[in-house]
Design a protein around this motif. Structure first.
Motif, short mmCIF file in Angstrom:
data_model
loop_
_atom_site.label_atom_id
_atom_site.label_comp_id
_atom_site.label_asym_id
_atom_site.label_seq_id
_atom_site.Cartn_x
_atom_site.Cartn_y
_atom_site.Cartn_z
N TYR A 15 0.81 -1.21 0.00
CA TYR A 15 0.00 0.00 0.00
C TYR A 15 0.85 1.26 0.00
O TYR A 15 0.45 2.28 -0.58
CB TYR A 15 -0.99 -0.01 1.16
CG TYR A 15 -2.14 -0.96 0.90
CD1 TYR A 15 -2.97 -0.78 -0.20
CD2 TYR A 15 -2.39 -2.03 1.74
CE1 TYR A 15 -4.02 -1.65 -0.46
CE2 TYR A 15 -3.45 -2.91 1.50
CZ TYR A 15 -4.26 -2.71 0.39
OH TYR A 15 -5.30 -3.57 0.13
N GLY A 16 2.02 1.22 0.61
CA GLY A 16 2.93 2.37 0.54
C GLY A 16 3.40 2.61 -0.88
O GLY A 16 3.47 3.75 -1.34
N THR A 17 3.71 1.53 -1.59
CA THR A 17 4.15 1.64 -2.99
C THR A 17 3.03 2.17 -3.87
O THR A 17 3.25 3.06 -4.71
CB THR A 17 4.63 0.27 -3.51
OG1 THR A 17 5.72 -0.17 -2.70
CG2 THR A 17 5.05 0.34 -4.96
N LEU A 18 1.82 1.66 -3.68
CA LEU A 18 0.68 2.13 -4.48
C LEU A 18 0.38 3.60 -4.18
O LEU A 18 0.09 4.38 -5.10
CB LEU A 18 -0.54 1.26 -4.22
CG LEU A 18 -0.48 -0.13 -4.82
CD1 LEU A 18 -1.60 -1.01 -4.27
CD2 LEU A 18 -0.52 -0.08 -6.34
N ALA A 19 0.47 3.99 -2.93
CA ALA A 19 0.23 5.39 -2.56
C ALA A 19 1.25 6.29 -3.26
O ALA A 19 0.90 7.34 -3.80
CB ALA A 19 0.29 5.58 -1.05
N LYS A 20 2.50 5.88 -3.22
CA LYS A 20 3.55 6.66 -3.87
C LYS A 20 3.34 6.72 -5.38
O LYS A 20 3.53 7.78 -6.00
CB LYS A 20 4.91 6.04 -3.54
CG LYS A 20 6.07 6.91 -3.89
CD LYS A 20 6.10 8.12 -2.99
CE LYS A 20 7.35 8.91 -3.24
NZ LYS A 20 7.27 10.24 -2.63
N PHE A 21 2.94 5.61 -5.98
CA PHE A 21 2.72 5.56 -7.43
C PHE A 21 1.65 6.57 -7.87
O PHE A 21 1.79 7.24 -8.88
CB PHE A 21 2.30 4.14 -7.84
CG PHE A 21 2.02 4.01 -9.31
CD1 PHE A 21 3.06 3.87 -10.21
CD2 PHE A 21 0.71 4.02 -9.79
CE1 PHE A 21 2.81 3.74 -11.57
CE2 PHE A 21 0.45 3.89 -11.15
CZ PHE A 21 1.50 3.75 -12.05
N TYR A 22 0.56 6.68 -7.10
CA TYR A 22 -0.55 7.56 -7.48
C TYR A 22 -0.43 8.97 -6.91
O TYR A 22 -1.31 9.79 -7.11
CB TYR A 22 -1.89 6.95 -7.01
CG TYR A 22 -2.30 5.77 -7.86
CD1 TYR A 22 -2.70 5.95 -9.18
CD2 TYR A 22 -2.29 4.48 -7.34
CE1 TYR A 22 -3.08 4.88 -9.97
CE2 TYR A 22 -2.67 3.40 -8.12
CZ TYR A 22 -3.07 3.60 -9.43
OH TYR A 22 -3.45 2.54 -10.21
N GLU A 23 0.67 9.26 -6.21
CA GLU A 23 0.81 10.54 -5.51
C GLU A 23 0.55 11.75 -6.40
O GLU A 23 -0.12 12.70 -5.98
CB GLU A 23 2.20 10.64 -4.90
CG GLU A 23 2.40 11.86 -4.04
CD GLU A 23 3.73 11.84 -3.31
OE1 GLU A 23 3.89 12.68 -2.43
OE2 GLU A 23 4.60 11.00 -3.64
#
Length: 68
Positions: A15-23
């Motif tokens: 979820y941290g990676t996905l959050a960063k991807f869509y930032e």
């Protein structure tokens, strides 16, 4: 490593990676995934301390920010 701890670590990372991807491309998805990241991160920390016999870590003022 405890299987539950490993699972929480994996979910926190995902979820941290996905959050960063869509930032910068999709603010709604970023917020959604960031909240999920924080949720799993808190569970990870609580589980870690429980497994190591220390109970709950100290509560800090910023903790209330994440639960809002």
């Amino acid at each position: 490593m405890d299987p539950r701890l490993a699972q929480l670590l994996q979910m926190t990372s995902l979820y941290g990676t996905l959050a960063k991807f869509y930032e910068h491309s999709d603010p709604e998805k970023h917020i959604y995934f960031y909240k999920k990241h924080i949720q799993y991160e808190m569970q990870l920390v609580q589980t870690y301390w429980a497994l190591h016999g220390h109970g709950q870590p100290e509560t800090h003022a910023w903790d209330n920010h994440y639960h809002a």
